[in-house]
Design a protein around this motif. Structure first.
Motif, PDB file in Angstrom:
ATOM      1  N   SER A 110       0.842  -1.196   0.000  1.00 18.80           N
ATOM      2  CA  SER A 110       0.000   0.000   0.000  1.00 18.80           C
ATOM      3  C   SER A 110       0.871   1.238   0.000  1.00 18.80           C
ATOM      4  CB  SER A 110      -0.936   0.009   1.212  1.00 18.80           C
ATOM      5  OG  SER A 110      -0.189  -0.087   2.421  1.00 18.80           O
ATOM      6  N   SER A 111       0.290   2.349  -0.452  1.00 13.36           N
ATOM      7  CA  SER A 111       0.989   3.629  -0.546  1.00 13.36           C
ATOM      8  C   SER A 111       0.393   4.619   0.436  1.00 13.36           C
ATOM      9  CB  SER A 111       0.890   4.188  -1.976  1.00 13.36           C
ATOM     10  OG  SER A 111      -0.462   4.513  -2.272  1.00 13.36           O
ATOM     11  N   ALA A 112       1.064   5.745   0.605  1.00 15.82           N
ATOM     12  CA  ALA A 112       0.609   6.764   1.544  1.00 15.82           C
ATOM     13  C   ALA A 112      -0.709   7.395   1.106  1.00 15.82           C
ATOM     14  CB  ALA A 112       1.683   7.847   1.705  1.00 15.82           C
ATOM     15  N   ASP A 113      -0.992   7.397  -0.206  1.00 18.27           N
ATOM     16  CA  ASP A 113      -2.229   8.019  -0.694  1.00 18.27           C
ATOM     17  C   ASP A 113      -3.382   7.029  -0.818  1.00 18.27           C
ATOM     18  OD1 ASP A 113      -1.340   6.570  -2.834  1.00 18.27           O
ATOM     19  OD2 ASP A 113      -1.318   8.221  -4.261  1.00 18.27           O
ATOM     20  N   GLY A 114      -3.231   5.845  -0.214  1.00 21.49           N
ATOM     21  CA  GLY A 114      -4.348   4.917  -0.128  1.00 21.49           C
ATOM     22  C   GLY A 114      -4.431   3.865  -1.210  1.00 21.49           C
ATOM     23  N   LYS A 115      -3.483   3.819  -2.116  1.00 22.76           N
ATOM     24  CA  LYS A 115      -3.501   2.764  -3.121  1.00 22.76           C
ATOM     25  C   LYS A 115      -3.115   1.443  -2.472  1.00 22.76           C
ATOM     26  CE  LYS A 115      -2.427   5.716  -7.095  1.00 22.76           C
ATOM     27  NZ  LYS A 115      -1.453   6.001  -8.184  1.00 22.76           N
ATOM     28  N   HIS A 116      -3.699   0.368  -3.003  1.00 24.64           N
ATOM     29  CA  HIS A 116      -3.452  -0.956  -2.426  1.00 24.64           C
ATOM     30  C   HIS A 116      -3.411  -1.986  -3.534  1.00 24.64           C
ATOM     31  CE1 HIS A 116      -3.516  -4.053   0.724  1.00 24.64           C
ATOM     32  NE2 HIS A 116      -4.292  -4.739  -0.102  1.00 24.64           N
ATOM     33  N   LEU A 117      -2.535  -2.960  -3.399  1.00 22.26           N
ATOM     34  CA  LEU A 117      -2.389  -4.007  -4.404  1.00 22.26           C
ATOM     35  C   LEU A 117      -1.981  -5.305  -3.724  1.00 22.26           C
ATOM     36  CD1 LEU A 117      -1.958  -4.608  -7.635  1.00 22.26           C
ATOM     37  CD2 LEU A 117       0.451  -4.467  -7.016  1.00 22.26           C
ATOM     38  N   THR A 118      -2.558  -6.414  -4.181  1.00 22.49           N
ATOM     39  CA  THR A 118      -2.105  -7.734  -3.767  1.00 22.49           C
ATOM     40  C   THR A 118      -1.641  -8.487  -5.008  1.00 22.49           C
ATOM     41  OG1 THR A 118      -3.666  -7.795  -1.919  1.00 22.49           O
ATOM     42  CG2 THR A 118      -2.702  -9.881  -2.623  1.00 22.49           C
ATOM     43  N   LEU A 119      -0.409  -8.930  -4.994  1.00 28.71           N
ATOM     44  CA  LEU A 119       0.208  -9.598  -6.136  1.00 28.71           C
ATOM     45  C   LEU A 119       0.751 -10.946  -5.711  1.00 28.71           C
ATOM     46  CD1 LEU A 119       2.602  -8.211  -8.811  1.00 28.71           C
ATOM     47  CD2 LEU A 119       3.495  -9.911  -7.234  1.00 28.71           C
ATOM     48  N   GLN A 120       0.477 -11.967  -6.504  1.00 28.59           N
ATOM     49  CA  GLN A 120       1.116 -13.275  -6.321  1.00 28.59           C
ATOM     50  C   GLN A 120       1.963 -13.547  -7.547  1.00 28.59           C
ATOM     51  OE1 GLN A 120      -1.347 -16.691  -5.158  1.00 28.59           O
ATOM     52  NE2 GLN A 120      -0.149 -17.994  -6.525  1.00 28.59           N
ATOM     53  N   ALA A 121       3.254 -13.801  -7.325  1.00 22.44           N
ATOM     54  CA  ALA A 121       4.165 -14.014  -8.451  1.00 22.44           C
ATOM     55  C   ALA A 121       5.198 -15.059  -8.082  1.00 22.44           C
ATOM     56  CB  ALA A 121       4.842 -12.706  -8.852  1.00 22.44           C
ATOM     57  N   ALA A 122       5.740 -15.718  -9.109  1.00 24.96           N
ATOM     58  CA  ALA A 122       6.730 -16.773  -8.919  1.00 24.96           C
ATOM     59  C   ALA A 122       8.017 -16.426  -9.646  1.00 24.96           C
ATOM     60  CB  ALA A 122       6.190 -18.105  -9.431  1.00 24.96           C
ATOM     61  N   SER A 123       9.135 -16.822  -9.052  1.00 29.57           N
ATOM     62  CA  SER A 123      10.436 -16.736  -9.709  1.00 29.57           C
ATOM     63  C   SER A 123      10.680 -18.086 -10.370  1.00 29.57           C
ATOM     64  CB  SER A 123      11.522 -16.428  -8.682  1.00 29.57           C
ATOM     65  OG  SER A 123      12.791 -16.422  -9.288  1.00 29.57           O
ATOM     66  N   THR A 124      10.705 -18.098 -11.714  1.00 27.38           N
ATOM     67  CA  THR A 124      10.653 -19.366 -12.454  1.00 27.38           C
ATOM     68  C   THR A 124      12.012 -19.856 -12.931  1.00 27.38           C
ATOM     69  OG1 THR A 124      10.152 -18.143 -14.492  1.00 27.38           O
ATOM     70  CG2 THR A 124       8.285 -18.962 -13.187  1.00 27.38           C
ATOM     71  N   GLY A 126      16.440 -18.467 -13.655  1.00 26.54           N
ATOM     72  CA  GLY A 126      17.229 -17.582 -14.488  1.00 26.54           C
ATOM     73  C   GLY A 126      16.892 -16.119 -14.344  1.00 26.54           C
ATOM     74  N   GLY A 127      16.285 -15.740 -13.224  1.00 22.01           N
ATOM     75  CA  GLY A 127      15.892 -14.352 -13.015  1.00 22.01           C
ATOM     76  C   GLY A 127      14.534 -14.006 -13.583  1.00 22.01           C
ATOM     77  N   ARG A 128      13.874 -14.957 -14.240  1.00 19.92           N
ATOM     78  CA  ARG A 128      12.561 -14.710 -14.824  1.00 19.92           C
ATOM     79  C   ARG A 128      11.473 -14.830 -13.760  1.00 19.92           C
ATOM     80  NH1 ARG A 128      15.327 -17.592 -18.844  1.00 19.92           N
ATOM     81  NH2 ARG A 128      15.340 -16.588 -20.904  1.00 19.92           N
ATOM     82  N   ILE A 129      10.364 -14.140 -13.998  1.00 20.32           N
ATOM     83  CA  ILE A 129       9.229 -14.214 -13.084  1.00 20.32           C
ATOM     84  C   ILE A 129       7.946 -14.452 -13.868  1.00 20.32           C
ATOM     85  CG2 ILE A 129      10.373 -12.642 -11.463  1.00 20.32           C
ATOM     86  CD1 ILE A 129       8.263 -10.515 -12.266  1.00 20.32           C
ATOM     87  N   ARG A 130       6.903 -14.836 -13.137  1.00 14.45           N
ATOM     88  CA  ARG A 130       5.564 -14.960 -13.718  1.00 14.45           C
ATOM     89  C   ARG A 130       4.566 -14.443 -12.692  1.00 14.45           C
ATOM     90  NH1 ARG A 130       4.934 -20.320 -13.892  1.00 14.45           N
ATOM     91  NH2 ARG A 130       3.721 -20.302 -11.958  1.00 14.45           N
ATOM     92  N   VAL A 131       3.747 -13.480 -13.087  1.00 16.49           N
ATOM     93  CA  VAL A 131       2.694 -12.970 -12.220  1.00 16.49           C
ATOM     94  C   VAL A 131       1.474 -13.864 -12.390  1.00 16.49           C
ATOM     95  CG1 VAL A 131       1.245 -10.998 -11.634  1.00 16.49           C
ATOM     96  CG2 VAL A 131       3.589 -10.628 -12.422  1.00 16.49           C
ATOM     97  N   ASP A 132       0.975 -14.418 -11.277  1.00 20.99           N
ATOM     98  CA  ASP A 132      -0.117 -15.387 -11.313  1.00 20.99           C
ATOM     99  C   ASP A 132      -1.466 -14.813 -10.888  1.00 20.99           C
ATOM    100  OD1 ASP A 132       1.517 -17.541 -12.155  1.00 20.99           O
ATOM    101  OD2 ASP A 132       2.226 -17.803 -10.102  1.00 20.99           O
ATOM    102  N   ARG A 133      -1.449 -13.842  -9.965  1.00 24.59           N
ATOM    103  CA  ARG A 133      -2.716 -13.248  -9.506  1.00 24.59           C
ATOM    104  C   ARG A 133      -2.502 -11.772  -9.190  1.00 24.59           C
ATOM    105  NH1 ARG A 133      -6.419 -17.290  -8.428  1.00 24.59           N
ATOM    106  NH2 ARG A 133      -7.840 -15.824  -7.431  1.00 24.59           N
ATOM    107  N   LEU A 134      -3.527 -10.984  -9.489  1.00 26.47           N
ATOM    108  CA  LEU A 134      -3.569  -9.569  -9.126  1.00 26.47           C
ATOM    109  C   LEU A 134      -4.889  -9.293  -8.430  1.00 26.47           C
ATOM    110  CD1 LEU A 134      -2.221  -7.514 -12.174  1.00 26.47           C
ATOM    111  CD2 LEU A 134      -1.211  -7.670  -9.893  1.00 26.47           C
ATOM    112  N   ASP A 135      -4.818  -8.871  -7.174  1.00 23.72           N
ATOM    113  CA  ASP A 135      -6.027  -8.570  -6.397  1.00 23.72           C
ATOM    114  C   ASP A 135      -7.055  -9.689  -6.504  1.00 23.72           C
ATOM    115  OD1 ASP A 135      -5.002  -6.145  -5.497  1.00 23.72           O
ATOM    116  OD2 ASP A 135      -5.775  -5.039  -7.214  1.00 23.72           O
TER     117      ASP A 135
END
Length: 221
Positions: A110-124, A126-135
């Motif tokens: 969350s940020s000071a101005d009230g923004k909020h985010l929930t992220l689920q991500a995996a490190s797959t 070699g430095g690569r990632i995959r985002v699996d869920r957003l909010d």
């Protein structure tokens, strides 16, 4: 066929591309998609991240990414102190997820101005990632392309209006996925593009009828 990235791996601060470089990129993705400087983060670690992450520096790497550091930044080992100086409060805990990659993090930020985010991500690897869920919405993107995350109303013709703005700007779409919580509710469209998105195109997208928010993740050089 392997490319040079597959052979050599990412330029990074170690010790592990999966536990360090990938973790930094997960943190950076959460910061970018939040669209503001985070001031608080609740970070859940699953599987190998939970079991061996502290020894591999995964915890410091995730915080470094939330601070905006890149995988080759020498400040990664000192990210906890940097976070304290910059006013980022964070807490780690263990989570158990069904059918998730063993190197997975769930970040509520969350940020000071009230923004909020929930992220689920995996490190797959070699430095690569995959985002699996957003909010809570299932998604699937990696950050290897320039990526638009567009939240919008689920109304007739909405996707056509969004795609028309990208076409007018000469943007070629590499991959696209539309998700929604229910018919007539809110939709989430993820668009991966070959070109960078210019600022004026982003503003036109934000002005499209039914669009609620537009977040842009520009891939690393």
């Amino acid at each position: 066929m392997l490319d040079i990235f597959d052979i050599l791996g990412p330029v990074m601060v170690g010790p592990s591309s999966s536990h360090t470089a990938g973790a930094v990129r997960i943190g950076r993705m959460a910061r970018t998609l939040l669209g503001a400087e985070p001031v608080r983060a609740e970070i859940g670690l699953h599987g190998s991240f939970a079991e061996t992450g502290q020894g591999h520096g995964t915890d410091r790497a995730l915080v470094a990414g939330l601070l905006g550091l890149k995988p080759d930044d020498l400040g990664i080992p000192d990210s906890f102190a940097i976070a304290d100086n910059q006013g980022l409060a964070f807490h780690f805990h263990t989570v158990s997820l069904r059918e998730a990659h063993p190197n997975t993090a769930v970040i509520e930020v969350s940020s000071a101005d009230g923004k909020h985010l929930t992220l689920q991500a995996a490190s797959t690897g070699g430095g690569r990632i995959r985002v699996d869920r957003l909010d809570g919405v299932e998604v699937n993107f990696t950050g290897i392309f320039n990526t638009l995350v567009i939240r919008h109303q689920d109304v007739a013709g909405e996707l056509s209006r969004i795609l028309n703005e990208l076409s007018v700007s000469g943007i070629n779409i590499a991959n696209m996925r539309l998700c929604r919580d229910r018919r007539g509710g809110d939709g989430l469209t993820v668009v991966e593009t070959d070109q960078r998105i210019p600022a004026d195109a982003l503003e036109r997208l934000r002005a499209v009828y039914g669009v609620l928010t537009v977040t842009y993740y520009e891939k690393e050089d």
